[in-house]
Design a protein around this motif. Structure first.
Motif, mmCIF file in Angstrom:
data_model
loop_
_atom_site.group_PDB
_atom_site.id
_atom_site.type_symbol
_atom_site.label_atom_id
_atom_site.label_comp_id
_atom_site.label_asym_id
_atom_site.label_seq_id
_atom_site.Cartn_x
_atom_site.Cartn_y
_atom_site.Cartn_z
ATOM 1 N N ARG A 244 0.876 -1.157 0.000
ATOM 2 C CA ARG A 244 0.000 0.000 0.000
ATOM 3 C C ARG A 244 0.921 1.217 0.000
ATOM 4 N NH1 ARG A 244 -2.597 -3.738 -0.799
ATOM 5 N NH2 ARG A 244 -4.659 -4.356 -0.002
ATOM 6 N N TRP B 59 4.404 4.773 -3.240
ATOM 7 C CA TRP B 59 4.346 3.440 -3.840
ATOM 8 C C TRP B 59 5.727 3.050 -4.355
ATOM 9 C CZ3 TRP B 59 -0.056 0.374 -3.906
ATOM 10 C CH2 TRP B 59 -1.237 0.980 -3.470
ATOM 11 N N TRP C 240 -3.099 -7.872 -3.027
ATOM 12 C CA TRP C 240 -2.600 -6.887 -3.988
ATOM 13 C C TRP C 240 -3.597 -5.755 -4.219
ATOM 14 C CZ3 TRP C 240 2.119 -6.120 -5.692
ATOM 15 C CH2 TRP C 240 2.319 -5.227 -6.748
ATOM 16 N N ALA C 241 -3.076 -4.562 -4.474
ATOM 17 C CA ALA C 241 -3.892 -3.390 -4.825
ATOM 18 C C ALA C 241 -3.106 -2.549 -5.823
ATOM 19 C CB ALA C 241 -4.218 -2.568 -3.588
ATOM 20 N N ASP C 242 -3.801 -1.994 -6.793
ATOM 21 C CA ASP C 242 -3.159 -1.117 -7.775
ATOM 22 C C ASP C 242 -3.090 0.304 -7.243
ATOM 23 O OD1 ASP C 242 -2.778 -3.106 -9.693
ATOM 24 O OD2 ASP C 242 -4.857 -2.902 -10.374
ATOM 25 N N GLU C 243 -2.020 0.978 -7.599
ATOM 26 C CA GLU C 243 -1.806 2.349 -7.119
ATOM 27 C C GLU C 243 -2.940 3.281 -7.506
ATOM 28 O OE1 GLU C 243 1.520 5.926 -7.607
ATOM 29 O OE2 GLU C 243 1.922 3.908 -8.386
ATOM 30 N N ASP C 244 -3.515 3.098 -8.703
ATOM 31 C CA ASP C 244 -4.557 4.006 -9.186
ATOM 32 C C ASP C 244 -5.971 3.508 -8.899
ATOM 33 O OD1 ASP C 244 -4.488 1.875 -10.822
ATOM 34 O OD2 ASP C 244 -4.327 2.977 -12.711
ATOM 35 N N ASP C 245 -6.078 2.456 -8.089
ATOM 36 C CA ASP C 245 -7.402 1.915 -7.766
ATOM 37 C C ASP C 245 -7.713 2.224 -6.305
ATOM 38 O OD1 ASP C 245 -9.729 0.559 -7.431
ATOM 39 O OD2 ASP C 245 -8.995 -1.365 -8.192
ATOM 40 N N ASP C 246 -8.447 3.286 -6.079
ATOM 41 C CA ASP C 246 -8.747 3.733 -4.710
ATOM 42 C C ASP C 246 -9.596 2.720 -3.939
ATOM 43 O OD1 ASP C 246 -7.352 6.032 -5.140
ATOM 44 O OD2 ASP C 246 -9.113 7.208 -5.728
ATOM 45 N N THR C 247 -10.461 2.004 -4.649
ATOM 46 C CA THR C 247 -11.369 1.073 -3.968
ATOM 47 C C THR C 247 -10.638 -0.153 -3.431
ATOM 48 O OG1 THR C 247 -11.865 -0.026 -6.081
ATOM 49 C CG2 THR C 247 -13.294 1.794 -5.416
ATOM 50 N N SER C 248 -9.540 -0.529 -4.063
ATOM 51 C CA SER C 248 -8.812 -1.727 -3.621
ATOM 52 C C SER C 248 -7.618 -1.395 -2.734
ATOM 53 C CB SER C 248 -8.321 -2.521 -4.837
ATOM 54 O OG SER C 248 -7.382 -1.749 -5.575
ATOM 55 N N ALA C 249 -7.417 -0.100 -2.470
ATOM 56 C CA ALA C 249 -6.238 0.318 -1.710
ATOM 57 C C ALA C 249 -6.414 0.190 -0.199
ATOM 58 C CB ALA C 249 -5.880 1.761 -2.049
#
Length: 228
Positions: free
Chosen positions: A16, A90, A111-120
């Motif tokens: 994160r 990041w 895992w979470a993508d840097e540009d995905d606020d919902t999965s962060a």
């Protein structure tokens, strides 16, 4: 001949903006040792089931970490670490240089993508019981309990109780009581000896009187015999 082999356990990671999730996959690890340095050095060692194999690894992480706030959980099937980043950003990679070792894999469950606020958002850790790396290092300081050797000083102070050995001063007390030997002064009643002397003197007097009377009577008999 028995040979102990050294191997690398599988490692999974995710991140994160403010932390890295690191999982060392080694079921029933024996005597696990984990070290984390502020510069981002992470090392692990443990024995496998039965102690037949030794496992170890060392990773130079992409950036610095906050050791004091990082934490660890020792589970039955794995060792799970939450490493707090020194700077919120990041990393987009786990190791500082080159490609990660073959035993390091992405933890897709976390895992979470840097540009995905919902999965962060942080993953559900299921009520894990964590210990802080900073506290663990402090526990090493428990070796400082050896400083309890200072107990010697304290106990030594109690040794002042040994001063009861000063009851040897009882000698003085007893010596003073020896003054009661003055009761020997009752020996001054040592009169028993005097009484014994008096009794013997009386005995001598009583014994000598019959002898004198006998001698006088004997003399009188002799005189009568001469007259006859």
């Amino acid at each position: 001949m028995f040979v102990v082999c050294s191997r690398h356990p599988e490692v999974k990671w995710a991140e994160r903006e403010d932390k890295v999730f690191l999982t060392v996959m080694l079921p029933d690890a024996k005597n696990p040792k984990v070290n984390l340095g502020p510069e981002g050095t992470f090392s692990f060692s443990a024995a496998g089931v039965g102690g037949d194999n030794e496992y170890d690894l060392k990773l130079d992480l992409a950036d610095k970490v906050n050791v004091e706030e990082s934490k660890i959980n020792y589970g039955v099937r794995s060792i799970f670490c939450v490493l707090e980043k020194e700077e919120k950003k990041w990393w987009n990679k786990l190791v500082r240089e080159g490609k990660p070792p073959h035993y390091v894999k992405v933890d897709w469950d976390k895992w979470a993508d840097e540009d995905d606020d919902t999965s962060a958002a942080d993953p559900d850790l299921g009520g894990m019981d964590f210990s802080k790396f900073g506290d663990m290092g402090g526990m090493g300081g428990m070796g400082g309990m050896g400083g309890m050797g200072g107990m010697e000083g304290m106990m030594g102070g109690m040794g002042g109780m040994g001063g009861m050995g000063g009851m040897g001063g009882m000698e003085n007390l007893m010596a003073g009581m020896g003054g009661m030997g003055g009761m020997g002064g009752m020996g001054g009643m040592g009169g028993p000896e005097e009484f014994e002397d008096d009794d013997s003197a009386d005995d001598e007097a009583e014994v000598s009187k019959p002898s004198e009377a006998h001698e006088e009577k004997a003399e009188a008999v002799k005189t009568d015999a001469a007259s006859a």
